[in-house]
Write an enzyme that holds these catalytic residues in place. Sequence first.
Site, PDB file in Angstrom:
ATOM      1  N   GLU A 175      14.821  14.542  40.619  1.00 45.12           N
ATOM      2  CA  GLU A 175      14.490  15.974  40.627  1.00 45.12           C
ATOM      3  C   GLU A 175      15.687  16.880  40.896  1.00 45.12           C
ATOM      4  O   GLU A 175      15.833  17.944  40.269  1.00 45.12           O
ATOM      5  CB  GLU A 175      13.364  16.252  41.624  1.00 45.12           C
ATOM      6  N   ARG A 232       4.766   8.830  31.073  1.00 43.83           N
ATOM      7  CA  ARG A 232       5.777   7.796  30.842  1.00 43.83           C
ATOM      8  C   ARG A 232       5.659   7.192  29.440  1.00 43.83           C
ATOM      9  O   ARG A 232       6.631   7.139  28.695  1.00 43.83           O
ATOM     10  CB  ARG A 232       5.664   6.697  31.904  1.00 43.83           C
ATOM     11  N   ASP A 234       3.338  19.370  42.024  1.00 48.27           N
ATOM     12  CA  ASP A 234       4.534  19.909  41.394  1.00 48.27           C
ATOM     13  C   ASP A 234       4.459  20.224  39.906  1.00 48.27           C
ATOM     14  O   ASP A 234       4.639  21.366  39.483  1.00 48.27           O
ATOM     15  CB  ASP A 234       5.716  18.981  41.673  1.00 48.27           C
ATOM     16  N   GLU A 289       0.138   8.976  34.869  1.00 45.22           N
ATOM     17  CA  GLU A 289       1.349   8.175  34.717  1.00 45.22           C
ATOM     18  C   GLU A 289       1.466   7.608  33.306  1.00 45.22           C
ATOM     19  O   GLU A 289       2.568   7.542  32.733  1.00 45.22           O
ATOM     20  CB  GLU A 289       1.376   7.036  35.743  1.00 45.22           C
TER      21      GLU A 289
END
Length: 553
Positions: free
Chosen positions: A453, A137, A270, A133
């Site tokens: 998404e 980010r 993913d 993360e």
Amino acid sequence: MKSTQSTTRPFQTCPVSLIPLPNGTSRSIPKIQHQFHSETQSNLLERTKRQRAVKSAFQHSWNGYKAHAWLYDELSPISGGHKSSLGGWAATLVDSLDTLLIMNLDEEFETALHAVHDIDFSTPKLPNVHVFETTIRYLGGLISAYDLTEGKHSILLEKAQELGELLYGAFDTPNRMPQMRWQWLRSKFESSTQPSESTLLAEIGSLSLEFTRLSQITGDPKYFDAVQRITDNLHRTQNLTRLPGLWPLSFDAHALRFSDSYFTVGGMADSTYEYLVKEYLLLGAQSDQYRDMYISAMEGIKKHLLFRGMDKGGGDILFAGNVRFDRKSGQEVFEYQTEHLKCFLGGMVGLGSRAFGRSDDLSIAQELVNGCIWAYDLMPTGIMPETLYISGCRNSDQCEWEEEAWFRDIFGWPDGKQMPPNVREATRLIIQDHGLQPPILEVADPKYRLRPEAIESIFVMYRITGERSLQDASWRIFQNIERYTKVKNGHAALQDTRDIHTARLDIMESFWLAETLKYLYLIFSDPKLISLDEYVLNTEGHPFKYIHVGPTI
């Protein structure tokens, strides 16, 4: 202000030599974007009207963040509170830097840039660092803003290097695989750091873009070396799993093996797949390894995971399910499940179809995007839920509507055996009580968390095909999101997308500003803005510059 205290101990496992960035001439990359022509005056007016509405939604949420959560990670949009669960380095601010630039909010960007000067990325505020993360980010946000301003603001590169140096410490393990929930404080005083025996695929496989771009702009190869070692292990194991071409959900980063029995391209897996084609582009098509890995993965996805939805309206809708292997029998079990997080797949397949000349895959990409738009349109709120199960057909080019099959799937009634009237009535009650729309079997998680998404894939497919109906679908989706999520201080997640009177949740994650609204804005922008022939976007929607050297038509 930078801390003068060292965050970590000296490195214990420095590699003998570093894997260098490819340094040859970039190969020709096929043109990704559609050749757009001039638009009519009425189309221009409609597009810019929609663009302004998206920008207004961004400003509403940004102003709420500034007023109530400035320099905290995230706004609580209903209560007007704040929280810092992403490291405490002002996640929403850093994640939104490039969106501010893209939307020409120059004064807001200057204010945010000034605040970046005072963020100390060298010392975490929490005992553990979430490497994935933090990378997508924060590091992604800093690098993207640096690229979009063409290096004008040196502080962005300085902070990216400061953060990169911190994150690099997570790779100080005996086998150079990172500890993904890095116990930096503990590692400062212990002699060794160990990688986890249970590491999520998406977390360990989705660092390559950010670390590679950091090496490209700093000239320091150590960041690329770090992620290339991960890629080499993924490459080595790709065709040794129970579904060759695909990796299971969990990786033993200590023993360097995959032994999990669950396969998906959904959450927690993913972006590892997404980064294969994107890293290939970022490296100027100089690494056949990423091309070969993408092709193997794509063939595995087509063979093992895709299924058609049994649409009552007769539409061509495609989804990606899951495969698990029963622990006792070893039998393969297919799950007709889809989730909002899987909606990235249409965009990935579309991008891969262009980058690798796989023209047959473009129709697959279109049908995957159709499936996500369909899932939005089917719900009473016009918003797709987190997770749902669907009646469908596997390994088939057609999936015609059959109410009897839908009823059997809902109740779990055996194929070929007539349902008695009492069972049919019980099934009707299930449909009524759970608000099921044909051919949905179960809405396992009805929430909407402001996710990007579906919009991301619509954006990619619009830029690839130029199909204006995708703009119309985006506008329809945006209007519904705006209607149901807008609150006084920003936009809030939803409790139940099946209920037009649903409660709102006091949650506004940073990706709402970093991705969802950015992609919506770009769909209604001039296609030259963040062209897919010039930029590759990371899994948090941050565009990184790459050099396109392919044909211009």
